[in-house]
Design an enzyme around this catalytic site. Sequence first.
Site, PDB file in Angstrom:
ATOM      1  N   GLU A 130       5.277 -12.423   1.074  1.00  0.00           N
ATOM      2  CA  GLU A 130       5.513 -11.415   0.036  1.00  0.00           C
ATOM      3  C   GLU A 130       6.890 -10.769   0.223  1.00  0.00           C
ATOM      4  OE1 GLU A 130       1.898  -8.839  -0.300  1.00  0.00           O
ATOM      5  OE2 GLU A 130       1.121 -10.271   1.186  1.00  0.00           O
ATOM      6  N   ARG A 155       0.831  -1.205   0.000  1.00  0.00           N
ATOM      7  CA  ARG A 155       0.000   0.000   0.000  1.00  0.00           C
ATOM      8  C   ARG A 155       0.866   1.256   0.000  1.00  0.00           C
ATOM      9  NH1 ARG A 155      -2.717  -3.762   3.107  1.00  0.00           N
ATOM     10  NH2 ARG A 155      -4.912  -4.055   2.522  1.00  0.00           N
ATOM     11  N   ASP A 191      -0.482  -8.965   8.929  1.00  0.00           N
ATOM     12  CA  ASP A 191      -0.461  -8.322   7.612  1.00  0.00           C
ATOM     13  C   ASP A 191       0.667  -7.295   7.641  1.00  0.00           C
ATOM     14  OD1 ASP A 191      -1.019  -7.583   5.046  1.00  0.00           O
ATOM     15  OD2 ASP A 191      -2.993  -6.724   5.459  1.00  0.00           O
ATOM     16  N   HIS A 245      -0.863  -2.545  -4.509  1.00  0.00           N
ATOM     17  CA  HIS A 245      -0.327  -3.541  -5.444  1.00  0.00           C
ATOM     18  C   HIS A 245      -0.294  -3.055  -6.894  1.00  0.00           C
ATOM     19  CE1 HIS A 245       0.064  -6.250  -2.221  1.00  0.00           C
ATOM     20  NE2 HIS A 245      -1.108  -6.840  -2.254  1.00  0.00           N
ATOM     21  N   HIS A 277       2.127 -13.160  -5.045  1.00  0.00           N
ATOM     22  CA  HIS A 277       1.096 -13.142  -3.994  1.00  0.00           C
ATOM     23  C   HIS A 277       0.424 -14.514  -3.829  1.00  0.00           C
ATOM     24  CE1 HIS A 277      -2.021 -11.207  -1.468  1.00  0.00           C
ATOM     25  NE2 HIS A 277      -1.195 -10.171  -1.431  1.00  0.00           N
ATOM     26  N   SER A 278       1.211 -15.576  -3.907  1.00  0.00           N
ATOM     27  CA  SER A 278       0.650 -16.910  -3.656  1.00  0.00           C
ATOM     28  C   SER A 278       0.313 -17.079  -2.177  1.00  0.00           C
ATOM     29  CB  SER A 278       1.647 -17.994  -4.068  1.00  0.00           C
ATOM     30  OG  SER A 278       1.774 -18.045  -5.466  1.00  0.00           O
ATOM     31  N   TYR A 279      -0.787 -17.791  -1.931  1.00  0.00           N
ATOM     32  CA  TYR A 279      -1.209 -18.141  -0.573  1.00  0.00           C
ATOM     33  C   TYR A 279      -0.847 -19.605  -0.340  1.00  0.00           C
ATOM     34  CZ  TYR A 279      -4.335 -14.012  -0.400  1.00  0.00           C
ATOM     35  OH  TYR A 279      -4.874 -12.742  -0.398  1.00  0.00           O
TER      36      TYR A 279
END
Length: 344
Positions: free
Chosen positions: A309, A76, A248, A101, A175-177
């Site tokens: 990330e 951000r 986060d 992003h 941005h893979s989870y």
Amino acid sequence: MEVIEKVLPNGWKKFIVKNDFGISISALDYGGIITEINVPDRRGTVENVVLSYKNYEDYIEDPNYFGALIGRVAGRVDGSFFHLNGETYVLDSNDGDNSLHGGNQGFHKKIWNAAPFQMTGAAGVEFTVEIPDLEGGYPGSLSVKITYELTNQNQFSINYQAVSDQDTAVTLTNHSYFNLSGNVKRTVRDHKIKINSNHYVELDENLIPTGEIKSNESTPFDLNRESTLQTGIESSHQQIQLAGRGFDHYFIFNETEEENLSLKDEKSGRALRVHTNQPGMVLYTGNNLNSDHLLETGPAQKHSGLCLETQASPASLHHGGFPSVFLKANEPYEKKTTFTFATI
């Protein structure tokens, strides 16, 4: 080693990269999106360890950025602006008053030029794209090459390369989870994590860095010793609560030759180690996931996956002392993150 290329009904291309030991990576030319990382557990059962949508169309307007390449600036940007060389650059506002992003036309929205490759002991896909000057508000025409490479050492590397013809801002990530249980059998709350970091970045109520870099000591952010994610998630710490009951946050890595982080799921026996030359990482524990998001395995839920990330900090656009995202004209941007899969 092999790479299989498929054309999907909507015209996107899908690439499946396989090694000789049961691991495969699937990625799209749309957004460079990783849809699968299939990895064996301790019994040899191969399952997907990243979150993916049941319907490909859900990637087009995806608030979660599942598996996508992120740029020009990951994270951000406060107020959707920054100053550089005496100029003020106004960015897309796509997260309230802030830019998230890369804005509305970030890397996650691009159809990338994709070229598969194979060599002895490795295979993958090279993604390239040209980003015009002032797209999303960022100065400079940017040439980007990102390579996904899988080896027979069970290592998956993402190589990020870029160059701009003007001074600009760049920090790229994926941005893979991850969910090492396999096919999202459980949330990641029982995953054990260790991060080689002594400091994290404090956030305000809008998840924007306050400008304060905090010591991890005696907080849920002290993950230098292996800890279960649930311990941090259930903490009453104000920073955990404002992020939606989870992490986060940006962690600044300690300078060390050791791995930057490790992740384990003891029930499946899967383990992941991460090495990178990025200065830090946002750990996001899927605090906003809910049943509206239909995964390949069924409805998502809070903490269905976590993002690792690796990147510099967009807080450097407004505050001193942060890992910088500024890139000089014609200076090569070269970053690499390697994920090593194993069993315990």
